[in-house]
Design a protein around this motif. Structure first.
Motif, PDB file in Angstrom:
ATOM      1  N   UNK A 199      40.887  33.538  59.125  1.00 36.80           N
ATOM      2  CA  UNK A 199      40.720  34.427  60.271  1.00 36.80           C
ATOM      3  C   UNK A 199      39.268  34.388  60.702  1.00 36.80           C
ATOM      4  N   UNK A 200      39.042  34.370  62.012  1.00 37.04           N
ATOM      5  CA  UNK A 200      37.660  34.351  62.500  1.00 37.04           C
ATOM      6  C   UNK A 200      37.037  35.705  62.211  1.00 37.04           C
ATOM      7  N   UNK A 215      32.106  25.170  61.115  1.00 31.91           N
ATOM      8  CA  UNK A 215      32.823  25.637  62.295  1.00 31.91           C
ATOM      9  C   UNK A 215      34.329  25.548  62.224  1.00 31.91           C
ATOM     10  N   UNK A 216      34.867  24.581  61.479  1.00 31.49           N
ATOM     11  CA  UNK A 216      36.316  24.402  61.571  1.00 31.49           C
ATOM     12  C   UNK A 216      37.041  25.445  60.740  1.00 31.49           C
ATOM     13  N   UNK A 217      38.215  25.826  61.231  1.00 33.83           N
ATOM     14  CA  UNK A 217      38.952  26.901  60.569  1.00 33.83           C
ATOM     15  C   UNK A 217      39.774  26.405  59.402  1.00 33.83           C
ATOM     16  N   UNK A 218      40.302  25.169  59.561  1.00 36.34           N
ATOM     17  CA  UNK A 218      41.154  24.629  58.515  1.00 36.34           C
ATOM     18  C   UNK A 218      40.294  24.131  57.350  1.00 36.34           C
ATOM     19  N   UNK A 219      40.537  24.617  56.121  1.00 40.10           N
ATOM     20  CA  UNK A 219      39.698  24.212  54.979  1.00 40.10           C
ATOM     21  C   UNK A 219      39.717  22.700  54.734  1.00 40.10           C
ATOM     22  N   UNK A 220      40.880  22.053  54.973  1.00 36.61           N
ATOM     23  CA  UNK A 220      40.943  20.605  54.742  1.00 36.61           C
ATOM     24  C   UNK A 220      40.060  19.881  55.754  1.00 36.61           C
ATOM     25  N   UNK A 221      40.071  20.345  57.017  1.00 37.66           N
ATOM     26  CA  UNK A 221      39.170  19.753  58.014  1.00 37.66           C
ATOM     27  C   UNK A 221      37.728  19.884  57.572  1.00 37.66           C
ATOM     28  N   UNK A 222      37.383  21.076  57.046  1.00 42.64           N
ATOM     29  CA  UNK A 222      36.013  21.298  56.573  1.00 42.64           C
ATOM     30  C   UNK A 222      35.645  20.282  55.510  1.00 42.64           C
ATOM     31  N   UNK A 247      25.841  16.913  62.889  1.00 48.28           N
ATOM     32  CA  UNK A 247      27.050  17.291  63.630  1.00 48.28           C
ATOM     33  C   UNK A 247      28.209  17.589  62.685  1.00 48.28           C
ATOM     34  N   UNK A 248      28.410  16.689  61.721  1.00 48.91           N
ATOM     35  CA  UNK A 248      29.517  16.899  60.785  1.00 48.91           C
ATOM     36  C   UNK A 248      29.278  18.145  59.947  1.00 48.91           C
ATOM     37  N   UNK A 249      27.994  18.395  59.600  1.00 54.81           N
ATOM     38  CA  UNK A 249      27.683  19.588  58.815  1.00 54.81           C
ATOM     39  C   UNK A 249      28.030  20.848  59.606  1.00 54.81           C
ATOM     40  N   UNK A 250      27.769  20.807  60.926  1.00 54.32           N
ATOM     41  CA  UNK A 250      28.133  21.960  61.756  1.00 54.32           C
ATOM     42  C   UNK A 250      29.644  22.121  61.786  1.00 54.32           C
TER      43      UNK A 250
END
Lengths: 224, 420
Positions: A86-87, A27-34, A20-23
């Motif tokens: 950007x998506x 999936x997340x847009x913010x690099x820090x979240x990634x 889940x975390x790998x997805x």
């Protein structure tokens, strides 16, 4: 019995969380979240390793990946102050490259799992190792374990004896039983420095060349 | 009554319940010990700072005397009246204990209540969260600083083991075979807290503080990990309980005066082990973000560093996290180099043969005494040495310590191979 079932639950929970975390990393847009999701994913993988009894590998996973490499990622992401990306949808080329890399990785993992002893007889390599535990019981005759059809979903903690048997299939049962008194660190060291010594040294040189390259880049160039 | 005894017997005879219950009790003891020491080390810091700088330090907050004063008059010493009220003679032991605790003075109990009052003050202060921060990480960051040191403490042994009729209890919460690595890994995670605090504050100085913290902690983690390798080569195990047991039997790492410690090899080993000790202690200072390495919150150039935007309990979490890291760091140094819980000179085995519970009690006290001594050393250094410059910190980590630790490993190997 309770121990094995707890082991199973812990394994499946952490495996699911890791995926889940790998997805979320992708999936997340913010690099820090990634980056933070990646840290959590590493943590889950370390937990799985702990559950399998490979404490040393688990802790090294945390020290090296979560504690050092990912912090550097975070460092760089914050320094560059990246904005939300950007998506980007519909690029055939990137999709093709991604699929190829994923396929190569999947092939590698499959070939490694198939090369584990007993993997071809039983449907799961871990199950093969479990059977080796049965073989190593004191007084038990070294008979061929009857291959259990299908993977019953039992994932017990990996005992050092079974691990010794797994990495060195040709050693005798007495030697493997002696390995039960060894810690997994010693076992890992022995395997790395005997069986995979050349590959280990080559990897060391690769890392050294990387370090030398980094120092050369960071060196101040004299103006004269 | 018999039913309860039987039920208890059954419960404890079950391996899993025995393990769970003893672990829970040890967990509570360890957690309470660490938290108490976090609070105590704040007080030690301020008192010792006062002592070094030739001023009283915090000495006003003692046991609340106004409670005692209810029994007596305000002008006279209330202690006498209180003792009289309870019918205790003035020459008795209790009276002397009260006098020693300075309950009869205007300034009672060496100001020992100061940390509690500080905590209360921080708890009651107004919480301000600036509007421009990144909320989620801003809230998570203090937890990430305070949590890891507490978790890391799980592998620290605070006494040897006790054999009960139900099984043996090893006096550390988790007797893992990877003790020191567990501590390095988990306490290394607190770098996330500092970095995220700096970044999520969304302002200039906290950000610089966070970046400095990241660079410093990663640099010194390398040297710290390499500097304990000579020790591990000597002990041949990574289990902290066995490491301390070895030191109890064969002399502390830095005091090999009994058992096998009297051999030539151990005395020659003092050279690499001494180098290891110096580097490790310095790295512990750097990892705990303490002066002379407090680059991340250096107030002369960064206002307050990464916690500039924090207030109230969130600031208190950073504050406590720093002291928790200091306590854990001291405990690790004590465990690896100064014999951990061992009383020394073979007294452990003698005590254990007399009564194991007594031995455990004495060993816990010994551990606490050593821990307090090392915390004092920590504070002493902080109030004696000036702060480094930023580039000096980096140079020391990468150009001096890294090379020295690698050379030290080879030196140890040579000593272990040639000197028998």
């Amino acid at each position: 019995m309770i121990e094995t079932s707890i082991c199973q639950i812990v394994f499946y929970v952490f495996a699911l969380l890791a995926i889940l975390f790998a997805i979320c990393v992708v999936g997340s847009r913010n690099p820090v979240n990634s980056a933070m999701n990646m840290a959590l994913s590493f943590g889950c993988v370390a937990a799985i390793l702990f559950g399998l009894g490979a404490q040393f590998l688990g802790i090294v996973q945390i020290i090296v990946y979560a504690g050092a490499i990912l912090v550097l990622f975070l460092f760089v992401v914050m320094m560059l102050d990246l904005k939300d990306e950007e998506r980007n949808t519909g690029s055939m080329r990137s999709a093709a490259v991604g699929t190829t890399i994923a396929a190569i990785l999947a092939g590698l993992i499959t070939s490694i799992s198939l090369s584990l002893p007993g993997a071809t007889e039983i449907s799961c390599p871990m199950a093969a190792i479990c059977d080796n535990i049965g073989e190593l019981a004191p007084g038990a005759e070294a008979t061929q374990a009857t291959p259990t059809p299908g993977y019953g979903g039992s994932l017990p903690a990996l005992s050092p004896a079974a691990a010794a048997k797994a990495v060195q299939p040709d050693i005798s049962d007495a030697e493997a039983a002696k390995a039960t008194s060894m810690q997994d660190i010693r076992l890992l060291g022995q395997t790395l420095y005997t069986q995979y010594n050349i590959a280990f040294v080559i990897l060391g040189f690769a890392l050294l060349s990387g370090t030398v390259g980094a120092v050369a880049l960071a060196r101040k160039i004299r103006k004269d | 009554m018999d039913a309860i005894c039987n039920w208890w017997n059954d419960l404890m005879s079950n391996d899993i319940w025995f393990y769970l219950l003893t672990t829970a009790v040890k967990l509570v003891i360890m957690f309470a010990l660490i938290l108490a020491f976090v609070v105590l080390s704040v007080w030690i810091e301020r008192r010792v700072a006062g002592w070094i700088q030739d001023r009283p330090g915090p000495n006003r907050a003692g046991l609340p005397l106004f409670l005692l004063q209810r029994f007596g008059s305000k002008e006279k010493q209330p202690l006498k009246d209180v003792l009289h009220f309870f019918g205790i003679p003035e020459t008795s032991r209790i009276a002397r204990l009260c006098t020693w605790l300075r309950l009869d003075r205007e300034i009672p109990t060496f100001g020992l209540m100061q940390p509690c009052l500080d905590g209360g003050k921080l708890f009651l202060k107004q919480e301000t969260t600036p509007s421009y921060v990144r909320k989620l990480y801003f809230i998570v960051a203090p937890m990430l600083v305070l949590g890891p040191p507490m978790v890391a403490a799980a592998v620290l042994p605070f006494a040897s083991c006790v054999d009960t009729i139900y099984g043996s209890i090893s006096m550390c919460v988790a007797n893992l075979d990877i003790g020191p690595l567990w501590i390095f890994a988990i306490s290394g995670l607190s770098v996330y807290g500092l970095t995220l605090a700096g970044w999520s504050s969304n302002s200039k100085y906290p950000f610089l503080g966070g970046l400095r913290a990241t660079a410093q902690l990663i640099s010194y983690e390398v040297a710290m990990g390499l500097s304990v390798i000579p020790l591990l080569m000597m002990f041949g195990t990574l289990n902290l309980q066995s490491i301390v047991q070895y030191q109890a039997d064969n002399g502390w790492t830095l005091l090999p005066l009994w058992g096998e410690g009297l051999s030539l090899q151990r005395w020659v080993m003092m050279l690499p082990l001494g180098i290891s000790f110096l580097i490790f202690v310095t790295c512990v200072f750097a990892e705990a973000n303490r002066t002379p390495f407090d680059m991340a919150e250096c107030e002369t150039d960064l206002v307050g560093g990464y916690h500039t935007e924090y207030s109230s309990m969130k600031f208190a979490s950073f504050f406590m996290g720093e002291y928790a890291a200091m306590v854990i760091g001291s405990a690790v140094v004590v465990t690896l180099f100064l014999g951990g819980w061992s009383i020394g000179f073979g007294a452990d085995a003698a005590l254990a043969s007399y009564s194991q519970w007594l031995a455990v009690l004495c060993q816990t006290l010994m551990f606490i005494v050593k821990l307090l001594a090392f915390i004092f050393f920590f504070v002493w250094v902080r109030w004696t040495l000036p702060r480094f410059r930023w580039d000096q910190v980096m140079k020391l980590g990468w150009l001096v310590f890294l090379e020295l630790t690698v050379a030290n490993i080879f030196l140890t190997a040579a000593v272990l191979y040639f000197v028998k």
